[in-house]
Design an enzyme around this catalytic site. Structure first.
Site, PDB file in Angstrom:
ATOM      1  CG  LEU A 196      -2.904  -2.205  14.017  1.00 36.83           C
ATOM      2  CD1 LEU A 196      -3.465  -1.020  12.867  1.00 36.83           C
ATOM      3  CD2 LEU A 196      -2.689  -3.365  13.054  1.00 36.83           C
ATOM      4  CD  GLU A 214      30.844   8.771  12.415  1.00 38.80           C
ATOM      5  OE1 GLU A 214      30.080   8.456  13.273  1.00 38.80           O
ATOM      6  OE2 GLU A 214      30.770   9.123  11.481  1.00 38.80           O
ATOM      7  CB  THR A 238      -8.156  -4.526   8.357  1.00 40.43           C
ATOM      8  OG1 THR A 238      -8.119  -5.180   7.026  1.00 40.43           O
ATOM      9  CG2 THR A 238      -7.514  -5.384   9.428  1.00 40.43           C
ATOM     10  CD  GLU A 282       0.218  -5.884  10.583  1.00 45.90           C
ATOM     11  OE1 GLU A 282       0.969  -6.237  10.865  1.00 45.90           O
ATOM     12  OE2 GLU A 282      -0.786  -6.476  10.842  1.00 45.90           O
TER      13      GLU A 282
HETATM   14  N1  LIG Z   1      -4.408 -12.502   6.847  1.00 45.34           N
HETATM   15  C1  LIG Z   1      -4.117 -11.364   7.207  1.00 45.34           C
HETATM   16  O1  LIG Z   1      -2.616 -11.247   7.184  1.00 45.34           O
HETATM   17  C2  LIG Z   1      -5.078 -10.415   7.172  1.00 45.34           C
HETATM   18  C3  LIG Z   1      -6.276 -10.731   7.128  1.00 45.34           C
HETATM   19  N2  LIG Z   1      -7.105  -9.563   7.229  1.00 45.34           N
HETATM   20  C4  LIG Z   1      -8.465  -9.799   6.813  1.00 45.34           C
HETATM   21  O2  LIG Z   1      -9.171  -8.982   5.648  1.00 45.34           O
HETATM   22  C5  LIG Z   1     -10.528  -8.731   5.764  1.00 45.34           C
HETATM   23  C6  LIG Z   1     -10.476  -7.435   5.423  1.00 45.34           C
HETATM   24  O3  LIG Z   1      -9.742  -7.149   4.060  1.00 45.34           O
HETATM   25  P1  LIG Z   1     -10.637  -6.519   2.650  1.00 45.34           P
HETATM   26  O4  LIG Z   1     -12.132  -6.949   2.838  1.00 45.34           O
HETATM   27  O5  LIG Z   1      -9.972  -6.671   1.608  1.00 45.34           O
HETATM   28  O6  LIG Z   1     -10.735  -4.912   3.206  1.00 45.34           O
HETATM   29  P2  LIG Z   1      -9.559  -4.022   3.605  1.00 45.34           P
HETATM   30  O7  LIG Z   1      -9.223  -4.221   5.236  1.00 45.34           O
HETATM   31  O8  LIG Z   1      -8.668  -3.784   2.734  1.00 45.34           O
HETATM   32  O9  LIG Z   1     -10.552  -2.564   3.463  1.00 45.34           O
HETATM   33  C7  LIG Z   1     -11.094  -2.185   2.395  1.00 45.34           C
HETATM   34  C8  LIG Z   1     -11.553  -0.503   2.419  1.00 45.34           C
HETATM   35  O10 LIG Z   1     -10.515   0.192   2.761  1.00 45.34           O
HETATM   36  C9  LIG Z   1     -10.602   1.302   1.989  1.00 45.34           C
HETATM   37  N3  LIG Z   1      -9.601   1.380   0.989  1.00 45.34           N
HETATM   38  C10 LIG Z   1      -8.672   0.382   0.886  1.00 45.34           C
HETATM   39  N4  LIG Z   1      -7.761   0.617  -0.197  1.00 45.34           N
HETATM   40  C11 LIG Z   1      -8.169   2.033  -0.612  1.00 45.34           C
HETATM   41  C12 LIG Z   1      -8.012   2.973  -1.749  1.00 45.34           C
HETATM   42  N5  LIG Z   1      -6.858   2.565  -2.455  1.00 45.34           N
HETATM   43  N6  LIG Z   1      -8.529   4.105  -1.670  1.00 45.34           N
HETATM   44  C13 LIG Z   1      -9.434   4.290  -1.331  1.00 45.34           C
HETATM   45  N7  LIG Z   1     -10.133   3.438   0.150  1.00 45.34           N
HETATM   46  C14 LIG Z   1      -9.379   2.173   0.172  1.00 45.34           C
HETATM   47  C15 LIG Z   1     -11.945   1.323   1.243  1.00 45.34           C
HETATM   48  O11 LIG Z   1     -12.750   1.630   2.224  1.00 45.34           O
HETATM   49  P3  LIG Z   1     -14.403   2.149   1.778  1.00 45.34           P
HETATM   50  O12 LIG Z   1     -15.067   0.844   1.700  1.00 45.34           O
HETATM   51  O13 LIG Z   1     -14.947   2.822   3.137  1.00 45.34           O
HETATM   52  O14 LIG Z   1     -14.367   3.151   0.850  1.00 45.34           O
HETATM   53  C16 LIG Z   1     -12.077  -0.235   1.066  1.00 45.34           C
HETATM   54  O15 LIG Z   1     -13.281  -0.646   1.139  1.00 45.34           O
HETATM   55  C17 LIG Z   1     -10.847  -8.927   7.106  1.00 45.34           C
HETATM   56  O16 LIG Z   1     -11.635 -10.012   7.380  1.00 45.34           O
HETATM   57  C18 LIG Z   1      -9.479  -9.362   7.936  1.00 45.34           C
HETATM   58  O17 LIG Z   1      -9.796 -10.405   9.054  1.00 45.34           O
HETATM   59  C19 LIG Z   1      -6.888  -8.137   7.232  1.00 45.34           C
HETATM   60  C20 LIG Z   1      -5.529  -7.989   7.478  1.00 45.34           C
HETATM   61  C21 LIG Z   1      -4.489  -8.993   7.380  1.00 45.34           C
HETATM   62  N1  LIG Z   2      -4.707 -12.930  10.572  1.00 47.67           N
HETATM   63  C1  LIG Z   2      -3.376 -12.743  10.679  1.00 47.67           C
HETATM   64  C2  LIG Z   2      -2.784 -11.438  10.612  1.00 47.67           C
HETATM   65  N2  LIG Z   2      -3.873 -10.343  10.738  1.00 47.67           N
HETATM   66  C3  LIG Z   2      -3.256  -8.822  10.884  1.00 47.67           C
HETATM   67  O1  LIG Z   2      -2.970  -8.517  12.429  1.00 47.67           O
HETATM   68  C4  LIG Z   2      -3.806  -7.759  12.917  1.00 47.67           C
HETATM   69  C5  LIG Z   2      -4.236  -8.006  14.289  1.00 47.67           C
HETATM   70  O2  LIG Z   2      -3.152  -7.256  14.923  1.00 47.67           O
HETATM   71  P1  LIG Z   2      -3.192  -7.238  16.622  1.00 47.67           P
HETATM   72  O3  LIG Z   2      -4.576  -6.919  17.067  1.00 47.67           O
HETATM   73  O4  LIG Z   2      -2.314  -6.225  16.926  1.00 47.67           O
HETATM   74  O5  LIG Z   2      -2.942  -8.672  16.992  1.00 47.67           O
HETATM   75  C6  LIG Z   2      -5.062  -7.979  11.833  1.00 47.67           C
HETATM   76  O6  LIG Z   2      -6.057  -6.877  11.921  1.00 47.67           O
HETATM   77  C7  LIG Z   2      -4.430  -7.959  10.515  1.00 47.67           C
HETATM   78  O7  LIG Z   2      -3.915  -6.539  10.201  1.00 47.67           O
HETATM   79  N3  LIG Z   2      -1.537 -11.401  10.968  1.00 47.67           N
HETATM   80  C8  LIG Z   2      -0.781 -12.348  11.004  1.00 47.67           C
HETATM   81  O8  LIG Z   2       0.639 -12.268  11.225  1.00 47.67           O
HETATM   82  N4  LIG Z   2      -1.206 -13.438  11.015  1.00 47.67           N
HETATM   83  C9  LIG Z   2      -2.609 -13.738  10.650  1.00 47.67           C
HETATM   84  O9  LIG Z   2      -3.080 -14.861  10.752  1.00 47.67           O
HETATM   85 ZN   LIG Z   3      28.128  12.096  12.667  1.00 50.28          ZN
END
Ligand SMILES: NC(=O)C1=CN([C@@H]2O[C@H](COP(=O)(O)OP(=O)(O)OC[C@H]3O[C@@H](n4cnc5c(N)ncnc54)[C@H](OP(=O)(O)O)[C@@H]3O)[C@@H](O)[C@H]2O)C=CC1
Ligand SMILES: Nc1c(N[C@@H]2O[C@H](COP(=O)(O)O)[C@@H](O)[C@H]2O)[nH]c(=O)[nH]c1=O
Ligand SMILES: [Zn+2]
Length: 341
Positions: free
Chosen positions: A211, A53, A203, A284
């Site tokens: 990130l 404004e 992850t 993510e």
């Molecule tokens: N395609 C995509 O968009 C993406 C793919 N990825 C892939 O996913 C894979 C990893 O995924 P994932 O194996 O599921 O594992 P996560 O990355 O989700 O990590 C899981 C761990 O995080 C902690 N955690 C998660 N949720 C909770 C909660 N509610 N309370 C307490 N602790 C929690 C725990 O740690 P702890 O075991 O230490 O207790 C758990 O074992 C990787 O291979 C990565 O490449 C990852 C992001 C995006």
């Molecule tokens: N594999 C996957 C994703 N993965 C997400 O992106 C993170 C990597 O981020 P950076 O290191 O900033 O590039 C990875 O750890 C996961 O959280 N994202 C996507 O858009 N597409 C993809 O196929």
């Molecule tokens: Zn204002």
């Protein structure tokens, strides 16, 4: 569209210009109309800067016209001294006789007080024009102020057969890209729209993600890592500077926050983020982390990037039910935005 809606539509377009610079303030646009003609426009650019404004009023070449004008604004004019003086006082002082508003400002410091102040001064106020659009535009800000919690967005990429990561050997590290390289501009824009980004311990160990928003001009979000047993060493990129918080069952340094071990641990994490002033959170991954937020009902929208190829086996994508709010193609990727049913 009615004439009122057209002017408010313009306010919303102007407000949008502040999307990547204005947080934690809301996006706001204003236009001043004199005898059917827009004589000035403004939007809020950055926190501490002049409100929409104030910008619009300062741009009117002949201030005498204000006494016969209507100011349209996408958010209720403020009534409090924040970083700048109240806009409702300025509107009164300039003698603007009519104000048209899209939505209320649900910030407790305003929430109707701006409207009341204008009406008490004899100004005609109308509200609720394109209100749904205005609420959608500032959904993060409104959720923070109305529900005392950050707005939670989920985002992941999956293959056509719903796999998030292919099978890997235990020692095989690095990001496996499922989405197309061009989609990164979109995902980094999403990061820039959120104040914080969260990933699980695995992850970080497997992907070592940055990130950041390197493919888009915007501020990097605060990185949040869920590492309950404090297993991650400081060598990971997420810990490269102080712009992170680690949630764990012990707190060793200033960037650590306590994660409760009970069934409410995610709600209390969200409460901690609210107390830190975080208005918006992007989760993510990975699958485990996303699923635990979905199962706890802690999500407001989910961005699912669906690639066109199959991976056949690997980590299954989270299970979520929602309604498709938006859907579009980016090259070969299909992007879906889901909202809770
Ligand atoms: N395609 C995509 O968009 C993406 C793919 N990825 C892939 O996913 C894979 C990893 O995924 P994932 O194996 O599921 O594992 P996560 O990355 O989700 O990590 C899981 C761990 O995080 C902690 N955690 C998660 N949720 C909770 C909660 N509610 N309370 C307490 N602790 C929690 C725990 O740690 P702890 O075991 O230490 O207790 C758990 O074992 C990787 O291979 C990565 O490449 C990852 C992001 C995006
Ligand atoms: N594999 C996957 C994703 N993965 C997400 O992106 C993170 C990597 O981020 P950076 O290191 O900033 O590039 C990875 O750890 C996961 O959280 N994202 C996507 O858009 N597409 C993809 O196929
Ligand atoms: Zn204002």
């Amino acid at each position: 569209m009615s004439q009122d809606e057209l002017y408010i539509q313009r306010c919303l377009e102007l407000a949008e210009k502040g999307r990547y610079t204005v947080a934690p303030n809301p996006m706001v646009g204003a236009v001043i109309v004199h005898q059917g003609k827009i004589i000035a426009e403004g939007y809020h650019h950055h926190p501490g800067g002049p409100h929409a404004e104030v910008v619009a009023i300062s741009r009117v070449k002949n201030p005498e016209l204000l006494k016969e004008s209507c100011i349209y604004v996408s958010l209720e004019p403020c009534s409090h001294f924040g970083k700048t003086p109240p806009c409702s006082d300025l509107i009164i002082e300039k003698g603007i006789p009519e104000v048209v508003i899209a939505s209320r400002d649900y910030n407790a410091e305003v929430n109707g007080k701006g409207i009341a102040k204008l009406q008490a001064a004899g100004i005609k106020v109308r509200e609720g024009i394109l209100e749904a659009e205005a609420l959608e535009l500032n959904r993060r800000f409104f959720t923070f102020h109305r529900e005392n919690r950050p707005y939670i967005s989920l985002k992941w990429a999956q293959s056509a057969d719903s796999i998030m990561d292919p099978d890997r050997e235990a020692q095989e590290k690095g990001i496996h890209w499922i989405s197309q390289p061009e989609t990164q501009v979109f995902t980094h824009r999403l990061r820039a729209e959120n104040q914080a980004i969260l990933v699980g311990r695995k992850t970080v160990e497997i992907d070592n993600p940055s990130l950041d928003c390197r493919a888009f001009e915007g501020s990097d979000p605060l990185r949040i890592v869920l590492d309950p047993s404090y297993q991650l060493g400081s060598e990971y990129r997420v810990f490269r500077d102080q712009n992170y918080l680690r949630f764990s069952r012990k707190a060793e340094n200033e960037r650590d926050r306590l994660l409760e071990s009970n069934s409410d641990s995610l709600s209390s994490l969200i409460k901690t983020l609210y107390d830190e002033g975080i208005q918006s959170l992007l989760i993510e991954g990975g699958a485990h982390t996303l699923q635990s937020f979905i199962d706890a009902g802690l999500w407001d929208e989910a961005w699912i990037i669906k690639a066109s190829h199959n991976l056949k086996s690997g980590l299954p994508a989270p299970k979520i039910s929602g309604q498709i709010y938006d859907e579009f193609k980016l090259g070969k990727d299909l992007i879906q935005n889901l909202r809770p049913l």
